[in-house]
Design a protein around this motif. Sequence first.
Motif, mmCIF file in Angstrom:
data_model
loop_
_atom_site.group_PDB
_atom_site.id
_atom_site.type_symbol
_atom_site.label_atom_id
_atom_site.label_comp_id
_atom_site.label_asym_id
_atom_site.label_seq_id
_atom_site.Cartn_x
_atom_site.Cartn_y
_atom_site.Cartn_z
ATOM 1 N N GLU A 297 -3.895 143.122 32.153
ATOM 2 C CA GLU A 297 -5.157 142.982 32.942
ATOM 3 C C GLU A 297 -5.878 144.226 32.931
ATOM 4 N N MET A 298 -5.177 145.382 33.121
ATOM 5 C CA MET A 298 -5.910 146.607 33.151
ATOM 6 C C MET A 298 -6.588 146.795 31.890
ATOM 7 N N SER A 299 -5.687 146.383 30.778
ATOM 8 C CA SER A 299 -6.308 146.907 29.385
ATOM 9 C C SER A 299 -7.713 146.085 29.115
ATOM 10 N N GLY A 300 -7.535 144.754 29.496
ATOM 11 C CA GLY A 300 -8.923 143.846 29.163
ATOM 12 C C GLY A 300 -10.068 144.445 30.023
ATOM 13 N N ALA A 301 -9.718 145.065 31.094
ATOM 14 C CA ALA A 301 -11.001 145.481 31.886
ATOM 15 C C ALA A 301 -11.439 146.820 31.131
ATOM 16 N N VAL A 302 -10.584 147.771 31.062
ATOM 17 C CA VAL A 302 -10.841 149.026 30.606
ATOM 18 C C VAL A 302 -11.614 149.089 29.142
ATOM 19 N N LEU A 303 -10.905 148.264 28.246
ATOM 20 C CA LEU A 303 -11.242 148.173 26.960
ATOM 21 C C LEU A 303 -12.714 147.582 26.753
ATOM 22 N N PHE A 304 -12.913 146.962 27.901
ATOM 23 C CA PHE A 304 -14.529 146.483 27.813
ATOM 24 C C PHE A 304 -15.515 147.405 28.232
ATOM 25 N N ARG A 305 -15.086 148.508 29.063
ATOM 26 C CA ARG A 305 -16.104 149.373 29.240
ATOM 27 C C ARG A 305 -16.406 150.245 28.203
ATOM 28 N N PRO A 306 -17.910 150.660 28.372
ATOM 29 C CA PRO A 306 -18.319 151.324 27.194
ATOM 30 C C PRO A 306 -18.005 152.846 27.025
ATOM 31 N N GLU A 307 -17.644 153.514 28.028
ATOM 32 C CA GLU A 307 -17.060 154.648 27.914
ATOM 33 C C GLU A 307 -15.893 155.245 26.783
ATOM 34 N N LYS A 308 -16.267 155.971 25.952
ATOM 35 C CA LYS A 308 -15.151 156.055 24.952
ATOM 36 C C LYS A 308 -14.032 156.876 25.527
ATOM 37 N N LYS A 309 -14.075 157.651 26.337
ATOM 38 C CA LYS A 309 -13.039 158.616 26.732
ATOM 39 C C LYS A 309 -12.086 157.734 27.515
ATOM 40 N N LEU A 310 -12.520 156.410 28.074
ATOM 41 C CA LEU A 310 -11.543 155.843 29.033
ATOM 42 C C LEU A 310 -10.981 154.905 27.952
ATOM 43 N N VAL A 311 -11.745 154.310 26.972
ATOM 44 C CA VAL A 311 -10.934 153.287 25.913
ATOM 45 C C VAL A 311 -9.885 154.154 25.410
ATOM 46 N N ARG A 312 -10.228 155.309 24.650
ATOM 47 C CA ARG A 312 -9.468 155.834 23.907
ATOM 48 C C ARG A 312 -7.948 156.263 24.864
ATOM 49 N N ALA A 313 -8.222 156.557 25.780
ATOM 50 C CA ALA A 313 -7.116 156.770 26.723
ATOM 51 C C ALA A 313 -6.219 155.520 27.054
ATOM 52 N N GLN A 314 -6.914 154.639 27.014
ATOM 53 C CA GLN A 314 -6.198 153.127 27.242
ATOM 54 C C GLN A 314 -5.366 152.932 25.979
ATOM 55 N N LEU A 315 -6.131 153.113 24.886
ATOM 56 C CA LEU A 315 -5.229 152.774 23.483
ATOM 57 C C LEU A 315 -4.198 153.742 23.347
ATOM 58 N N VAL A 316 -4.376 154.798 23.813
ATOM 59 C CA VAL A 316 -3.091 155.569 23.677
ATOM 60 C C VAL A 316 -2.021 155.246 24.640
ATOM 61 N N LEU A 317 -2.380 154.847 26.077
ATOM 62 C CA LEU A 317 -1.380 154.362 26.862
ATOM 63 C C LEU A 317 -0.669 153.070 26.237
ATOM 64 N N LEU A 318 -1.585 152.089 25.786
ATOM 65 C CA LEU A 318 -1.026 150.789 24.959
ATOM 66 C C LEU A 318 0.133 151.170 23.790
ATOM 67 N N GLY A 319 -0.436 152.253 23.248
ATOM 68 C CA GLY A 319 0.510 152.639 22.013
ATOM 69 C C GLY A 319 1.937 152.975 22.569
ATOM 70 N N LYS A 320 1.882 153.875 23.597
ATOM 71 C CA LYS A 320 3.068 154.251 24.044
ATOM 72 C C LYS A 320 4.110 153.028 24.557
ATOM 73 N N GLU A 321 3.331 152.141 25.419
ATOM 74 C CA GLU A 321 3.997 151.012 26.100
ATOM 75 C C GLU A 321 4.544 150.193 25.113
ATOM 76 N N LEU A 322 3.802 149.825 24.029
ATOM 77 C CA LEU A 322 4.228 148.796 23.033
ATOM 78 C C LEU A 322 5.452 149.580 22.280
ATOM 79 N N ALA A 323 5.260 150.682 22.190
ATOM 80 C CA ALA A 323 6.796 151.405 21.484
ATOM 81 C C ALA A 323 7.793 151.411 22.345
#
Length: 878
Positions: A297-323
């Motif tokens: 739920e959090m990822s769907g909302a953050v990845l929709f945002r235009p701020e690249k810094k927030l989106v990149r940080a979310q992708l890093v978080l998802l990478g860690k959690e998926l691993a």
Amino acid sequence: MNAVDDVLEAVRAGRTAQLPGLLEPLDPAQRRVLLTGLKELRRTLRSSRSEQWQDRNLMNPALVVAGAGCNSGAAAAAAWIGATDLRRWTQLPPAATLLDVLAGRDPKWLGDLAHRLAARSATAEEDYPLIRELVRLAGCPMPTTDGCVEGWSMAMASARAPLVFALREDPHVATLVPCLFTTAEPVRSFTSWTLEPGHSHHWPTALATLADEGHVARTTLLDGCVARLLRGGRAAQLRPYQAILEALRPTGEEERERAADWIALAADAPSAVAGSAQQTLARLAASGLLTPRMLAEMSGAVLFRPEKKLVRAQLVLLGKELARRPAAAPEILPELAEAFGHADTDIQERALKLAAAHLTDDPALRAGLADRARLLSPAHRARAVEVFGAGAAPDEETGPYREVLPPPPVPVLLAPAPETVAEAVELVAAVVHARTSTVEEFERALDGLVRHAHQDRAALAEALRPALAGRWWLDPAQAHHYTHELPSLEHVAAAVLDMPPSAEPPPALVTWRSDCSHTALHAVTHARVKEAALRITSRPLPFLLATPTTECGALDPRVLIARLAEYDRLGEDPAPADFAQALLRVRRDAAVLPLAAALGTPAGDRLASWLGAAGQPVPVTRRTAGAERYAYGGGAPARLVMDTGERTAVLRGFPHAFRELAGARESAGLCWDGGEDASLIAVLPGDRETLAAWWLPHVTAAAVHQAREGATALPLLAAAGGPAGPALHLAVATGLGARYPEDRLRAVDALLTLAARDDLNALRLGGDLAELIGLGTVKPGRLADSLRTAAATGACATTWAVLAAVLPALLTGTVDPRGAGDLLATAAECVEQCGADSPEPAGLAATASRGGKSRLVIQAARLRDALRRNEKKSESAA
């Protein structure tokens, strides 16, 4: 002299400190008599002229104290003490003096008064010291209105003792601290502090200390901060509450209990708040306290945002959690696909790699991701097909690209002049009482006054006087204060009412700011109004020749010819200023030149000459002005300016007030007068080159000095008449780099209007932008934002044509390439969308071939590849 007269005399003398003693022996009957006298004195002061401010300043504090002691009801006393007219020129009298005159009142009455004062939003903050003492004497609860909370917080923040000490000792801290988070607007003492955390008056540190000591419930502060952040607002307004939250250092359990709130903040809050919430959620995820559903739920909302810094940080978080939790992939990967549609292709690539690394064999998941992968840039589509299968390939193109531009502006016809006196008066009153008026409203109101003054001035004056009741110049006691200073339409209305200026105005308008070109436009408007007023009192005109036929100020030449013919039939000669303005407004049309000459009148001959060579627009000259330095230490870089030539025909045959408009002008360094008043375009609506040159300093200030509203006139200039040459293109180019988004949006509107009218020279505009970037007037990041907006409307081909002329200077080292990555990204997006197969800009191939993974290199390669793909498609189609 009796006791009542003694009090009145003390009030008139401003002896406030003596009033408690003078009021004490008065009985209720005497106080009622005294109150009548105080009301009369107050009424006299309220109606006095502005030059009597010293009398009001002297008497108002005494009036407040005396009236407070005489009003028997709490409601009446609160209304008297809180009256704005009694404190307009001075502060509220000391609380101790007011308490002296209120001594002996029943505690319940005092409490009622305290709560009524607190309920007065305009004065409650200022009255807090009095409210606090009334609450103490009455023993009642402290009011919690917004004004009372503001007053309390300011009192705490301004205490001599450290803030935490003042809060500890305050008896109302438990009641008022929760209210700090519920006021309609953020508490000013919060938003105004800039102190370091170790300072003795730092609110976040003080509140956290109170919570640690048990003076305030910790949950009250946590819930209050979170609720305030969820309400939203500007970043500066939310920063204090974020600081309090950080000072409290929430525990893991406290953060877990509010996980849903952090998700909401990460989705919708301003960047700084959203980033903090994202970090909190990352800690919860690392501790295993965030479920896969919550993470999705959090990822769907953050990845929709235009701020690249927030989106990149979310992708890093998802990478860690998926691993760490591979089993969560089916729930998380569908939300990850939100990043496939992000504007930044680097983010798209990261999301694609992450999805490929954790993709499962679930066919439904694969099909869903393949469908979303169609949002990817063409640069990533081949890889998407490898990962997700053929379903990721985009649909076949339905047809060639079609540019979407706004329809060319259609001139809106001006409504007819008011037919009746009542209609004319209603319009005049609306314009006079309004803060601003449109060209249509002003012109119709002016023409209505002239027409009906000619037909029946007495009837017009009879209806006009009550409609303008309350205007200061209608007051005989104040009318002598003006000579020629009445603004615009009121000057003519005063002539209708036989109240002309008491002295002859100077021959020209104010000239001390003549370095600003807009003064000349104001002078023309003033001359026309002055002339209309003088003619009403001598020989009223039947109607005005210069009233435009469209709302932009342009005048149809056939309409002007018909008006001149009617003047000739009536035996009326044109008024000089009115006819001169009509010539400046008339739309150039060589086809009607014979009709003007056929009038056989001097006015017709002048119009024919003007429609020929005499009325041609003047040339503009471009130059680079040097850097400016100001006495206070500021300055501005070198800038491009436009100088205007001389209007010989205007200098020879037009009234004196038009001479300033006609002279050759060097561009002013700054625009001082009227740059925000776009209605001045209606003075010269057929020469947008001259207007653009005169507005350029105002637009430049929006880019260099960060002024607001600097580009207001650009859409109107783009829609005006005359050639669209170097001055207009330079003004639009400068506006595209304005500091504030609303000004950049106006420049984009102007750009699209020029393109829709087929007036845009993309090569010229791009060259101007490259030069402005080199001078530092336009910053590449702001320009990229403007051009992204233009492309998003569907004008990708137009945007690319402009960028194709800008990029060579950035890529070949002519100007500083910083920020070029964003412009290259916009250019690549446009080329991918519109299918342009134009030659590669100079320096593109070399930039794309550099090593590294910088944004500049990645986007250069993307643009190069897109151009080459389109070239191959064109060759195949041929």
